[in-house]
Write an enzyme that holds these catalytic residues in place. Structure first.
Site, mmCIF file in Angstrom:
data_model
loop_
_atom_site.group_PDB
_atom_site.id
_atom_site.type_symbol
_atom_site.label_atom_id
_atom_site.label_comp_id
_atom_site.label_asym_id
_atom_site.label_seq_id
_atom_site.Cartn_x
_atom_site.Cartn_y
_atom_site.Cartn_z
ATOM 1 N N PHE A 407 0.840 -1.196 0.000
ATOM 2 C CA PHE A 407 0.000 0.000 0.000
ATOM 3 C C PHE A 407 0.878 1.250 0.000
ATOM 4 O O PHE A 407 1.915 1.289 0.683
ATOM 5 C CB PHE A 407 -0.893 0.061 1.254
ATOM 6 N N ASP A 408 0.417 2.243 -0.730
ATOM 7 C CA ASP A 408 0.948 3.584 -0.545
ATOM 8 C C ASP A 408 0.231 4.195 0.657
ATOM 9 O O ASP A 408 -0.811 3.698 1.102
ATOM 10 C CB ASP A 408 0.713 4.415 -1.806
#
Length: 553
Positions: A407-408
């Site tokens: 995930f960012d």
């Protein structure tokens, strides 16, 4: 006649007249208070009704203990009580004669045992009388019974048996109303297991309801049970109304994200819908090749398999739904391809050209993956975690025994609050802002709920001491700097109660070289230049169209 004989005659006549008046008075009293019983002959006997304590009983108890209908016999009433008889129950052909009221004043029936005891207590050994116990100290008369209780039924059917049962109930030292819930048998309605799908009309028959006209006739306990039953019915209706299995984590995948349908899409855009349908019907036995979400779906199924090994009855699993706007005629080719690869996808949603976004909430979707950016943007606006899938430029090996999700941070797990300051005011303002609000948690982003779902499943493996062998691993890959803005990210995750396995702060460096080392099955980011960097190195990426970054994309 002498004067002495005249006096004697008058004395005898007055005594006889007194005896007749006394007998007549006794007969009248017996007719008023007694009940008549027939013996073998034609003679009828007047018998008074008394309870187990010797009190005169009428048809109904009065509300106070000092009512004339239930008062205890006093000393003044003692001769009258002696003249009455006790009610005798005899067999039809019994030869035993009943005790009757005597016509002579010298013959009296013995009073009831309770009256004898009171008389003995009222007389001292020396012949002196003792004071009689006042009425207020006697046992109080029971109150009127409730209309629908068991006591009222016994009282009206057999008053004397009910009166004798009062003493037995008092000795039990507990009220009947307190013991009532344990005696009432609550009906258990059959519950349909999740695997047996039935129509609403068929399920409705399993839950009979009480007519509203009869609601006022129910007791308080029955009303509570009825309300509880209706609440259970509403929960069951809400559960069965949606096709989602209970506690499942639904991941909806489009056909173009699951399989490679680039050539099929060209036929549709260049030659139209009819040629596209003919092509699909003529090639329905041709297996489609894997698409960008294929390996991700296979990894989800591996997690389900591991969960079933540890928890055979586990229901909190990944549930894959193939959701596409293709026509139903294309479904045969999709089914053949799904069965060919051994994918456990049982639920299809083919909308025949209409947008499938309206069905996402009906399926209680947790994550929606598609190759159409417009549909993903529409789903994001509806509050559903969504992303657009992109195929990697080259093929690399992926782990088959562990689901890896990267995930960012900003505009993916978190809101675009900090991203907005960085884009509009520069990095210096961004660093100052993050330092100032280090202890203030960030607002949630569109993918935060999916990270929570992964965390719940991870804890199930941790509970079985499988932390090192957990088939789920999560990564935070962000362009933030750890020294200047990393603390707020970690404190936000801690405040949310979420764990991230690995956190990589790149301080603005490209993400592609790091992602190729992780080899995630899917990488979520909100900025397209990070998606393109990941594609070059062979990472399957998913773009999240959310936040201020879309203005610059």
């Amino acid at each position: 006649m002498s004067q002495t004989s005249l006096k004697q005659k008058k004395k005898n006549e007055s005594g006889l007249r007194y005896s007749k008046d006394l007998n007549a008075e006794k007969r009248n009293d017996s007719e008023k208070t007694g009940a008549r019983l027939s013996t073998q002959g034609s003679q009828e006997i007047s018998v008074a009704k008394t309870d187990s304590r010797g009190y005169l009983v009428k048809n109904q108890w009065s509300r106070t203990s000092q009512s004339p209908s239930t008062r205890a016999p006093s000393v003044a009433d003692e001769p009258r009580s002696r003249s009455t008889t006790i009610k005798v129950q005899r067999a039809p052909n019994s030869s035993t004669t009943s005790r009757t009221s005597s016509a002579s004043p010298s013959q009296h029936e013995s009073p009831p045992p309770q009256q004898q005891a009171e008389k003995q207590q009222s007389q001292a050994p020396g012949g002196q009388t003792r004071p009689v116990t006042p009425l207020s100290s006697r046992p109080p008369t029971p109150p009127d019974p409730e209309p629908n209780s068991r006591r009222s039924t016994k009282m009206y059917e057999n008053p004397e048996a009910w009166a004798q049962g009062i003493v037995r109930e008092v000795r039990e030292s507990r009220d009947y109303s307190q013991d009532l819930p344990s005696k009432v048998q609550v009906r258990e309605y059959p519950r349909t297991p999740p695997t047996e799908w039935k129509s609403y009309a068929q399920r409705r028959l399993l839950y009979p309801s009480v007519d509203i006209q009869d609601y006022d006739c129910l007791s308080e306990l029955q009303r509570q049970q009825l309300l509880q039953q209706k609440e259970e019915e509403e929960e069951d209706e809400a559960y069965w109304a949606s096709p989602k299995p209970k506690h499942a984590i639904t991941v909806a995948v489009s056909s173009r994200a699951l399989f490679n349908m680039v050539d099929d899409r060209k036929i549709y855009e260049e030659e139209g819908l009819e040629k596209y349908m003919e092509y699909q019907l003529s090639n329905e036995n041709v297996i489609l090749t894997p698409g960008p979400a294929f390996r991700f779906v296979k990894a989800l199924q591996h997690v389900n398999s591991r969960l079933r090994d540890l928890y055979p009855n586990e229901q909190e699993l990944f549930d894959i739904v193939l959701m596409t706007n293709n026509h139903a005629q294309v479904g045969v080719r999709l089914i053949n391809s799904v069965n060919h690869y051994g994918l456990l996808i049982d639920r299809f949603c083919l909308t025949g050209g209409k947008s499938p976004i309206g069905y996402l909430k009906a399926y209680l979707t947790n994550l929606y993956l598609s190759a159409d950016s417009d549909k993903v943007q529409e789903a994001i606006q509806e509050g559903i975690a969504s992303a657009t899938m992109f195929t990697a430029s080259k093929d690399i090996a992926y782990c088959d025994t562990q689901l890896r999700v990267a995930f960012d941070g900003d505009a993916v797990l978190f809101s675009d609050e900090s991203e907005y300051i960085a884009k509009e005011h520069g990095l210096d303002k961004f660093f100052q802002h993050e330092t100032l609000f280090e202890n203030k948690p960030l607002a949630q982003g569109p993918l935060k709920s999916f990270l929570e779902d992964l965390g719940k499943l991870q804890k199930k493996f941790y509970a079985k001491d499988e932390r090192l062998l957990c088939p789920i691993r999560t990564y935070l890959v962000t362009a933030r700097s750890a020294a200047s803005s990393g603390a707020r990210v970690l404190k936000t995750l801690r405040r949310w109660g979420l764990e991230i396995d690995e956190a990589l702060f790149l301080a603005g460096a490209p993400k592609g070289p790091i992602l190729v080392k992780i080899r995630p099955h899917i990488f979520f980011d909100d900025q397209m230049f990070h998606i393109e960097s990941a594609q070059k190195f062979g990472t399957i990426s998913a773009h999240v169209p959310y936040g201020i970054g879309q203005k610059y994309n």
